[in-house]
Write a protein that holds these residues in place. Structure first.
Motif, short mmCIF file in Angstrom:
data_model
loop_
_atom_site.label_atom_id
_atom_site.label_comp_id
_atom_site.label_asym_id
_atom_site.label_seq_id
_atom_site.Cartn_x
_atom_site.Cartn_y
_atom_site.Cartn_z
N ASP A 162 -3.22 -12.72 2.01
CA ASP A 162 -3.50 -11.59 1.90
C ASP A 162 -2.15 -10.65 2.39
N GLN A 163 -1.34 -11.42 3.01
CA GLN A 163 -0.22 -10.87 3.54
C GLN A 163 0.96 -10.48 2.21
N ILE A 164 0.90 -11.73 1.61
CA ILE A 164 1.66 -11.58 0.50
C ILE A 164 1.27 -10.49 -0.44
N HIS A 165 -0.15 -10.53 -1.04
CA HIS A 165 -0.82 -9.42 -1.59
C HIS A 165 -0.25 -8.10 -1.20
N THR A 166 -0.48 -7.74 -0.12
CA THR A 166 -0.22 -6.51 0.69
C THR A 166 1.29 -6.20 0.20
N PHE A 167 2.04 -7.09 0.42
CA PHE A 167 3.56 -7.18 0.35
C PHE A 167 3.97 -6.78 -1.25
N GLN A 168 3.41 -7.57 -2.03
CA GLN A 168 3.37 -7.14 -3.44
C GLN A 168 2.93 -6.02 -3.92
N GLN A 169 2.10 -5.53 -3.15
CA GLN A 169 1.49 -4.05 -3.81
C GLN A 169 2.41 -3.13 -3.22
N SER A 170 2.76 -3.36 -2.07
CA SER A 170 3.88 -2.33 -1.45
C SER A 170 5.27 -2.16 -2.48
N VAL A 171 5.68 -3.38 -2.73
CA VAL A 171 6.78 -3.56 -3.86
C VAL A 171 6.48 -2.74 -4.77
N MET A 172 5.37 -3.01 -5.75
CA MET A 172 4.97 -2.42 -7.08
C MET A 172 4.72 -0.93 -6.76
N ASP A 173 4.22 -0.51 -5.76
CA ASP A 173 4.09 0.99 -5.60
C ASP A 173 5.45 1.61 -5.42
#
Length: 188
Positions: free
Chosen positions: A159-170
């Motif tokens: 969950d933490q990495i997914h949130t991180f990756q979403q933020s990077v993509m955004d």
């Protein structure tokens, strides 16, 4: 998948090669096409799932190298998929093991997406190369696992990495590769 990369690696001299896909049909097709080869394994498993379905060939710290040719590109489109794969790659690699990601995404974006603080990966190299015909560009990111496992539960880390990756993509699509430019916004 049905890529011949694993066969090419085996032919090039790598004698312990495991090809993995979530689709049994893809694995069966590749296995039939390759024929029996000593040291080559074909596994049906979901690399984005915690403990990869507890498959016996996917034990902790059992691989020195993992090569991802486009899987992460596809899994970035699946909720938590790329994060799950990154955690599984970390779990499967020995300390000092190498994770190679071949992608159509830019080197800068790859570096940002696949180096979250929650996992101990160090960037060994990142480069962009052109196809032999000078057409498409691909990026290659090489990560090295610098320490053993993670201390949190896999789902919490995912969950933490997914949130991180979403933020990077955004951030990427807002600043580096704008999808909605002022001209497009005016056109709409």
């Amino acid at each position: 998948g049905t890529s011949r990369l694993s066969v090419d690696l085996h032919t090039a001299g790598y004698r312990s090669v495991c090809s993995l896909d979530v689709e049994a049909g893809c694995v069966a097709h590749l296995e039939a096409e390759c024929g029996p080869r000593e040291g080559m394994l074909f596994v049906v498993a979901d690399i984005s799932a915690a403990q990869a379905g507890h498959h016996p060939m996917l034990a902790d710290a059992s691989y020195e190298m993992i090569v991802d040719k486009g899987t992460s590109d596809a899994l970035l489109c699946v909720e938590g998929g790329a994060a799950g794969m990154l955690i599984e790659a970390h779990r499967l690699l020995v300390e000092g093991g190498v994770y190679v990601i071949v992608s159509f995404r830019s080197p800068k974006l790859l570096r940002a997406l696949f180096t979250p603080e929650a996992l101990s990966f160090e960037v060994a190299a990142v480069e962009e190369v052109s196809s032999s015909d000078g057409g498409k560009h691909i990026s290659i990111l090489r990560l090295v696992k610098t320490s053993a496992g993670v201390k949190e539960a896999p789902q919490a880390i995912q969950d933490q990495i997914h949130t991180f990756q979403q933020s990077v993509m955004d951030d990427w699509y807002l600043s580096e590769h704008k999808l909605l430019t002022p001209a497009r916004q005016t056109d709409l």
